[in-house]
Design a protein around this motif. Structure first.
Motif, PDB file in Angstrom:
ATOM      1  N   MET A 113       0.824  -1.207   0.000  1.00  0.00           N
ATOM      2  CA  MET A 113       0.000   0.000   0.000  1.00  0.00           C
ATOM      3  C   MET A 113       0.867   1.268   0.000  1.00  0.00           C
ATOM      4  O   MET A 113       0.373   2.342  -0.336  1.00  0.00           O
ATOM      5  CB  MET A 113      -0.941   0.005   1.198  1.00  0.00           C
ATOM      6  CG  MET A 113      -2.123  -0.947   1.068  1.00  0.00           C
ATOM      7  SD  MET A 113      -3.146  -0.667  -0.406  1.00  0.00           S
ATOM      8  CE  MET A 113      -3.869   0.944  -0.047  1.00  0.00           C
ATOM      9  N   TRP A 153       0.560   2.565  -3.343  1.00  0.00           N
ATOM     10  CA  TRP A 153      -0.792   2.615  -3.906  1.00  0.00           C
ATOM     11  C   TRP A 153      -0.965   3.819  -4.827  1.00  0.00           C
ATOM     12  O   TRP A 153      -1.456   3.696  -5.945  1.00  0.00           O
ATOM     13  CB  TRP A 153      -1.824   2.659  -2.775  1.00  0.00           C
ATOM     14  CG  TRP A 153      -3.229   2.750  -3.282  1.00  0.00           C
ATOM     15  CD1 TRP A 153      -4.006   3.868  -3.384  1.00  0.00           C
ATOM     16  CD2 TRP A 153      -4.031   1.666  -3.789  1.00  0.00           C
ATOM     17  NE1 TRP A 153      -5.229   3.545  -3.927  1.00  0.00           N
ATOM     18  CE2 TRP A 153      -5.278   2.214  -4.173  1.00  0.00           C
ATOM     19  CE3 TRP A 153      -3.814   0.300  -3.943  1.00  0.00           C
ATOM     20  CZ2 TRP A 153      -6.304   1.426  -4.703  1.00  0.00           C
ATOM     21  CZ3 TRP A 153      -4.841  -0.481  -4.464  1.00  0.00           C
ATOM     22  CH2 TRP A 153      -6.069   0.082  -4.838  1.00  0.00           C
ATOM     23  N   ASP A 154      -0.562   4.997  -4.362  1.00  0.00           N
ATOM     24  CA  ASP A 154      -0.759   6.202  -5.176  1.00  0.00           C
ATOM     25  C   ASP A 154       0.042   6.123  -6.478  1.00  0.00           C
ATOM     26  O   ASP A 154      -0.383   6.640  -7.519  1.00  0.00           O
ATOM     27  CB  ASP A 154      -0.356   7.454  -4.394  1.00  0.00           C
ATOM     28  CG  ASP A 154      -1.358   7.802  -3.313  1.00  0.00           C
ATOM     29  OD1 ASP A 154      -1.059   8.657  -2.452  1.00  0.00           O
ATOM     30  OD2 ASP A 154      -2.469   7.214  -3.310  1.00  0.00           O
ATOM     31  N   MET A 184      -1.965   3.741  -8.732  1.00  0.00           N
ATOM     32  CA  MET A 184      -3.217   4.344  -9.184  1.00  0.00           C
ATOM     33  C   MET A 184      -2.959   5.525 -10.114  1.00  0.00           C
ATOM     34  O   MET A 184      -3.745   5.790 -11.031  1.00  0.00           O
ATOM     35  CB  MET A 184      -4.068   4.787  -7.987  1.00  0.00           C
ATOM     36  CG  MET A 184      -4.694   3.621  -7.231  1.00  0.00           C
ATOM     37  SD  MET A 184      -5.700   2.532  -8.295  1.00  0.00           S
ATOM     38  CE  MET A 184      -4.632   1.077  -8.340  1.00  0.00           C
ATOM     39  N   LYS A 234     -10.569   1.455 -15.191  1.00  0.00           N
ATOM     40  CA  LYS A 234     -10.004   1.901 -13.911  1.00  0.00           C
ATOM     41  C   LYS A 234     -10.534   1.032 -12.768  1.00  0.00           C
ATOM     42  O   LYS A 234      -9.788   0.665 -11.854  1.00  0.00           O
ATOM     43  CB  LYS A 234     -10.366   3.364 -13.672  1.00  0.00           C
ATOM     44  CG  LYS A 234      -9.725   3.951 -12.437  1.00  0.00           C
ATOM     45  CD  LYS A 234     -10.008   5.435 -12.318  1.00  0.00           C
ATOM     46  CE  LYS A 234      -9.544   5.925 -10.947  1.00  0.00           C
ATOM     47  NZ  LYS A 234      -9.765   7.358 -10.765  1.00  0.00           N
ATOM     48  N   LEU A 235     -11.808   0.670 -12.831  1.00  0.00           N
ATOM     49  CA  LEU A 235     -12.397  -0.170 -11.797  1.00  0.00           C
ATOM     50  C   LEU A 235     -11.731  -1.547 -11.775  1.00  0.00           C
ATOM     51  O   LEU A 235     -11.322  -2.041 -10.719  1.00  0.00           O
ATOM     52  CB  LEU A 235     -13.901  -0.319 -12.038  1.00  0.00           C
ATOM     53  CG  LEU A 235     -14.677  -1.186 -11.054  1.00  0.00           C
ATOM     54  CD1 LEU A 235     -14.623  -0.610  -9.646  1.00  0.00           C
ATOM     55  CD2 LEU A 235     -16.130  -1.329 -11.496  1.00  0.00           C
ATOM     56  N   GLU A 290      -8.110  -1.250 -10.502  1.00  0.00           N
ATOM     57  CA  GLU A 290      -8.064  -0.988  -9.049  1.00  0.00           C
ATOM     58  C   GLU A 290      -8.329  -2.262  -8.270  1.00  0.00           C
ATOM     59  O   GLU A 290      -7.624  -2.577  -7.310  1.00  0.00           O
ATOM     60  CB  GLU A 290      -9.108   0.082  -8.686  1.00  0.00           C
ATOM     61  CG  GLU A 290      -8.947   0.704  -7.299  1.00  0.00           C
ATOM     62  CD  GLU A 290      -9.599  -0.082  -6.165  1.00  0.00           C
ATOM     63  OE1 GLU A 290     -10.209  -1.143  -6.416  1.00  0.00           O
ATOM     64  OE2 GLU A 290      -9.478   0.365  -5.001  1.00  0.00           O
ATOM     65  N   GLU A 291      -9.347  -2.998  -8.692  1.00  0.00           N
ATOM     66  CA  GLU A 291      -9.699  -4.245  -7.978  1.00  0.00           C
ATOM     67  C   GLU A 291      -8.548  -5.244  -8.056  1.00  0.00           C
ATOM     68  O   GLU A 291      -8.228  -5.917  -7.072  1.00  0.00           O
ATOM     69  CB  GLU A 291     -10.977  -4.853  -8.578  1.00  0.00           C
ATOM     70  CG  GLU A 291     -12.212  -3.963  -8.537  1.00  0.00           C
ATOM     71  CD  GLU A 291     -12.804  -3.792  -7.143  1.00  0.00           C
ATOM     72  OE1 GLU A 291     -12.363  -4.485  -6.200  1.00  0.00           O
ATOM     73  OE2 GLU A 291     -13.717  -2.956  -6.999  1.00  0.00           O
ATOM     74  N   SER A 348      -5.589  -4.127  -5.937  1.00  0.00           N
ATOM     75  CA  SER A 348      -5.966  -4.289  -4.527  1.00  0.00           C
ATOM     76  C   SER A 348      -5.793  -5.742  -4.092  1.00  0.00           C
ATOM     77  O   SER A 348      -5.252  -6.020  -3.016  1.00  0.00           O
ATOM     78  CB  SER A 348      -7.413  -3.839  -4.332  1.00  0.00           C
ATOM     79  OG  SER A 348      -7.828  -4.029  -2.989  1.00  0.00           O
ATOM     80  N   ARG A 386      -3.060  -7.138  -1.391  1.00  0.00           N
ATOM     81  CA  ARG A 386      -3.539  -7.847  -0.201  1.00  0.00           C
ATOM     82  C   ARG A 386      -2.799  -9.185  -0.065  1.00  0.00           C
ATOM     83  O   ARG A 386      -2.333  -9.556   1.010  1.00  0.00           O
ATOM     84  CB  ARG A 386      -5.038  -8.102  -0.288  1.00  0.00           C
ATOM     85  CG  ARG A 386      -5.620  -8.718   1.002  1.00  0.00           C
ATOM     86  CD  ARG A 386      -7.109  -8.990   0.914  1.00  0.00           C
ATOM     87  NE  ARG A 386      -7.823  -7.884   0.321  1.00  0.00           N
ATOM     88  CZ  ARG A 386      -8.569  -7.964  -0.785  1.00  0.00           C
ATOM     89  NH1 ARG A 386      -8.701  -9.112  -1.402  1.00  0.00           N
ATOM     90  NH2 ARG A 386      -9.180  -6.910  -1.267  1.00  0.00           N
ATOM     91  N   LEU A 429     -16.786  -9.326  -4.122  1.00  0.00           N
ATOM     92  CA  LEU A 429     -17.243  -8.567  -5.281  1.00  0.00           C
ATOM     93  C   LEU A 429     -16.117  -8.174  -6.228  1.00  0.00           C
ATOM     94  O   LEU A 429     -16.349  -7.994  -7.423  1.00  0.00           O
ATOM     95  CB  LEU A 429     -17.947  -7.283  -4.812  1.00  0.00           C
ATOM     96  CG  LEU A 429     -19.161  -7.459  -3.915  1.00  0.00           C
ATOM     97  CD1 LEU A 429     -19.655  -6.103  -3.436  1.00  0.00           C
ATOM     98  CD2 LEU A 429     -20.272  -8.191  -4.645  1.00  0.00           C
ATOM     99  N   GLY A 430     -14.916  -8.035  -5.691  1.00  0.00           N
ATOM    100  CA  GLY A 430     -13.823  -7.464  -6.469  1.00  0.00           C
ATOM    101  C   GLY A 430     -13.491  -8.218  -7.737  1.00  0.00           C
ATOM    102  O   GLY A 430     -13.424  -7.638  -8.822  1.00  0.00           O
ATOM    103  N   LEU A 440     -16.066  -7.995 -10.401  1.00  0.00           N
ATOM    104  CA  LEU A 440     -16.035  -6.713 -11.103  1.00  0.00           C
ATOM    105  C   LEU A 440     -14.872  -6.642 -12.085  1.00  0.00           C
ATOM    106  O   LEU A 440     -14.981  -6.017 -13.141  1.00  0.00           O
ATOM    107  CB  LEU A 440     -15.948  -5.561 -10.097  1.00  0.00           C
ATOM    108  CG  LEU A 440     -17.231  -5.296  -9.312  1.00  0.00           C
ATOM    109  CD1 LEU A 440     -16.998  -4.258  -8.219  1.00  0.00           C
ATOM    110  CD2 LEU A 440     -18.359  -4.835 -10.223  1.00  0.00           C
TER     111      LEU A 440
END
Lengths: 151, 103
Positions: A12, A15-16, A19, A40-41, A44-45, A48, A52, A118-119, A122
């Motif tokens: 993390m 992260w920036d 992204m 982008k969605l 990001e997923e 992430s 993790r 959900l990730g 998506l």
């Protein structure tokens, strides 16, 4: 668009950075606003999930995996697309995209809906194509997003 | 890639305004804000998304968590959400939990 890539520890802390790179890719002029958001969605997923997994792995091995994201535009006879590859050396994780469907609990009453799950749905639902392979100790996820015709 | 959260009381409950993006990094801030509310006593929670440009599943999880803590007869309403967010809420089947207002 020249080939572009980014490579950092999969944590993390970066992260920036990840992204920011994803945001730039999503601003491709040959993306509709809808496609831009979906890309982008999905990205990001995916990032992430990778972070993790990596940070969890670091907890037991004290070795931080890394994540590289590389993008290029591909032009075929009648089809142009943006190819974005995510490569990490965290423990093997196969999302089984081919078998992934809407989570069953989507139809469950609110009180019974699990909070997670959900990730990855998506990710698969948002892109035109996604594939996974594990090779030489690396997870590789490849996303394709069709590009609108260049004017 | 930042998130500002403001909240205010309304006649029916609480209104939260989100400005910026709700993603893996910023969703914990939203979750913290939601947990500070007396969720079981709220009859209505409104979330103003006019100035929110992006929400990933991390944000949806925070909202779902809040709804599960609220009374089953209460409502969680989002309004001003961009097309991408509306699309995500619908395709994940969360319209049962989250009312989308076009206000």
């Amino acid at each position: 668009m020249p080939n572009s890539s980014i490579h950092h520890d999969a944590s993390m802390k970066h992260w920036d950075d990840f992204m920011g790179f994803i945001d730039k890719l999503s601003e491709n002029k040959r993306f509709s606003s809808k496609k831009s958001y979906r890309f982008k969605l999905a990205a990001e997923e995916l990032v992430s999930n990778i972070i993790r997994s990596s940070e969890s792995s670091f907890g037991s091995t004290q070795i931080m995996p890394t994540l590289q994201i590389a993008a290029k535009e591909v032009s075929l006879l009648n089809y142009d697309y943006l190819e974005v590859v995510f490569i990490d050396d965290a423990p093997r994780f196969d999302p089984n995209f081919d078998q992934l469907e809407s989570p069953n609990h989507i139809e469950a009453p609110v009180a019974l809906r699990p909070i997670g799950g959900l990730g990855l749905f998506l990710v698969k639902d948002s892109v035109d194509s996604i594939s996974y392979k594990y090779c030489r100790g690396q997870n590789t996820y490849t996303i394709e997003m069709e590009l609108e015709s260049a004017s | 890639m930042s998130l500002q959260i403001t909240s205010s009381q309304s006649d029916a409950g609480v209104m939260i305004k989100l400005t910026g993006t709700v993603d893996t990094k910023t969703a914990p801030d939203l979750l913290l804000k939601l947990t500070e509310l007396d969720l079981p006593s709220l009859s209505e929670l409104k979330v103003d998304m006019h100035e929110m440009t992006f929400m990933s599943s991390a944000g949806l999880r925070a909202l779902l968590f809040a709804k599960q803590k609220m009374d089953q007869n209460s409502t969680l309403i989002v309004y001003g959400a961009c097309d991408g967010v509306v699309d995500t809420i619908k395709k994940t089947g969360l319209t049962q939990a989250i009312v989308i207002s076009e206000e």
